[in-house]
Design an enzyme around this catalytic site. Structure first.
Site: not given
Ligand code: NAD
Ligand code: DAU
Length: 357
Positions: A41, A68, A93, A109, A138-140, A163-165, A167, A297
């Protein structure tokens, strides 16, 4: 041997994708087991995301543990107490901007936490073959694409942000545990998710809320960066299919086949949100504000997801238009949730760096 899938440890289940995944799992008639949701949380985790489900299944098929993944003892205790046979590892994260501000917790984390989880699984499972460690990534990790081409399962890793490093590090750890210790593991690398319960620091929910509130819409750089968008339950379905039929040691790329330039997407959101709120779209578009670019970026992400389609029969179910409409409706109807998650220090940092929203 088939997989047990009877006692599933979901890490990060109170976050955006984790909560949608647990909801999806309980809707599957073929899922008859229990879920243990382990979540620290952090600012991104919110028990409200699963409150109704906790009421329905709490204490029987659903168990929430605040804890955690950096704490090995907590993990070992959960594995033995609940006889965990499957891990779906979301906890991380997840936000790139935050990783630029403070990378340390991403390493702790995402890298160290994942290694703890792998060790806890290895210690508990020994040579069992009916178990699975699924790692959500992630694809990143593949870096940034030019105008053409797609990432595939064969693309070499080239992460560009903290972040991507982090992951990428976690993916390597999972592969090495599978290779060295024979841990049955799978990995999915997915593109950008959107949908209900996404923390409003990510692009789509920020834009929806700012349009509703008449605040500036901060577009980073020239707005021409490209992302591929997938509705979150389509991602959940891909994970469920991998859990059931994915090959141990295999990686699957998952995506929407739905690429958008950020600026065009923000304009589309202006039109859709304005229509949903009964306001003129032109007024919403006037809110678009170009702000400083995100350092480092990535320009474009897109994946070739033929493997998960051809081998496991997965397909996207939601068109982007339907998915966006459902997401906009959800944010308009859940104002209490929005207020709750939006308080906090992060808002100050984001305002200091990218301007007031
Ligand atoms: P999010 O940030 O919404 O949720 C992350 C969750 O992990 C939260 O509930 C947080 O409390 C919990 N958490 C964080 N650190 C923790 C720790 N040390 N121990 C236990 N719990 C912890 O993230 P999301 O967008 O739901 O992404 C989930 C997963 O999917 C991540 O691994 C992310 O890299 C991956 N992912 C996300 C996206 C995207 O577009 N959001 C795309 C591809 C992959
Ligand atoms: O590709 C998968 C990834 O997508 C996940 O692994 C990450 O957890 C998730 O956060 C997401 O990463 P991005 O960096 O692509 O997502 P974000 O929503 O932060 O940004 C999407 C795009 O929009 C990016 O090119 C940055 C841009 N952006 C983002 C924000 C928050 C803006 O232009 N303005 C903004 O305020």
């Amino acid at each position: 041997m088939s997989r047990s899938l009877q006692s599933v440890l979901v890490t990060g289940g109170s976050g955006f994708i984790g909560a949608n995944f647990i909801r999806y799992l309980f809707e599957q008639p073929s899922f008859t087991g229990q879920v243990v949701n382990l979540d620290a949380l952090t600012y991104a985790g919110n028990p409200a995301n699963l409150a109704d489900l906790a009421d329905a299944y709490g204490g029987s098929r659903y168990h929430f543990k605040r804890g955690d993944i950096r704490d090995f003892e907590t993990l070992a205790d959960i594995f033995s107490r609940y006889e965990i046979d499957t891990v779906v590892h979301f906890a991380a994260e997840s936000h790139v901007d935050r990783s630029i501000l403070g990378p340390r917790v991403f390493i702790e984390t995402n890298v160290l936490g994942t290694s703890n989880l792998l060790e806890a699984a290895r210690a508990a499972w020994k040579d069992r073959a009916d178990v699975l460690f699924h790692h959500v990534s992630t694809d990143e990790v593949f870096g940034s694409l030019g105008e053409a081409g797609f990432f595939s399962e064969e693309t070499l890793y080239d992460p560009k942000s903290p972040y991507s490093a982090s992951k990428a590090g976690s993916d390597h750890l999972v592969r090495s545990w599978a290779h060295t210790y024979g841990l049955p593991a799978t990995i999915s690398n997915c593109t950008n998710n959107y949908g209900p319960y996404q923390f409003p620091e990510k692009m789509i929910p920020i834009m929806i809320l700012n349009i509703l509130e008449g605040k500036p819409l901060p577009v980073y750089g020239d707005g021409k960066n490209i992302r591929d968008w997938l509705y979150v339950t389509d991602h959940a379905e891909a994970i469920w299919m991998i859990m059931n039929a994915g090959g141990a040691g295999e990686t699957y790329l998952v995506g929407g086949e739905n690429e958008w330039e950020n600026l065009t997407l923000v304009e589309t959101l202006c039109d859709k949100v304005a229509a949903a709120a009964g306001r003129p779209a032109s007024k919403a578009r006037e809110l678009i504000t170009f702000v400083s670019d995100r350092p480092g970026h990535d320009r474009r992400y897109a994946v070739d997801c033929r493997k998960v389609k051809n081998e496991l029969g997965w397909a996207q179910r939601h068109s982007f238009s339907e998915g966006l409409d459902a997401t906009i409706r959800w944010y308009m109807e859940n104002t209490e949730w929005v207020e709750q998650v939006r308080s906090g220090e992060y808002q100050k940092w984001i305002e200091d760096n990218y301007g007031r929203r």
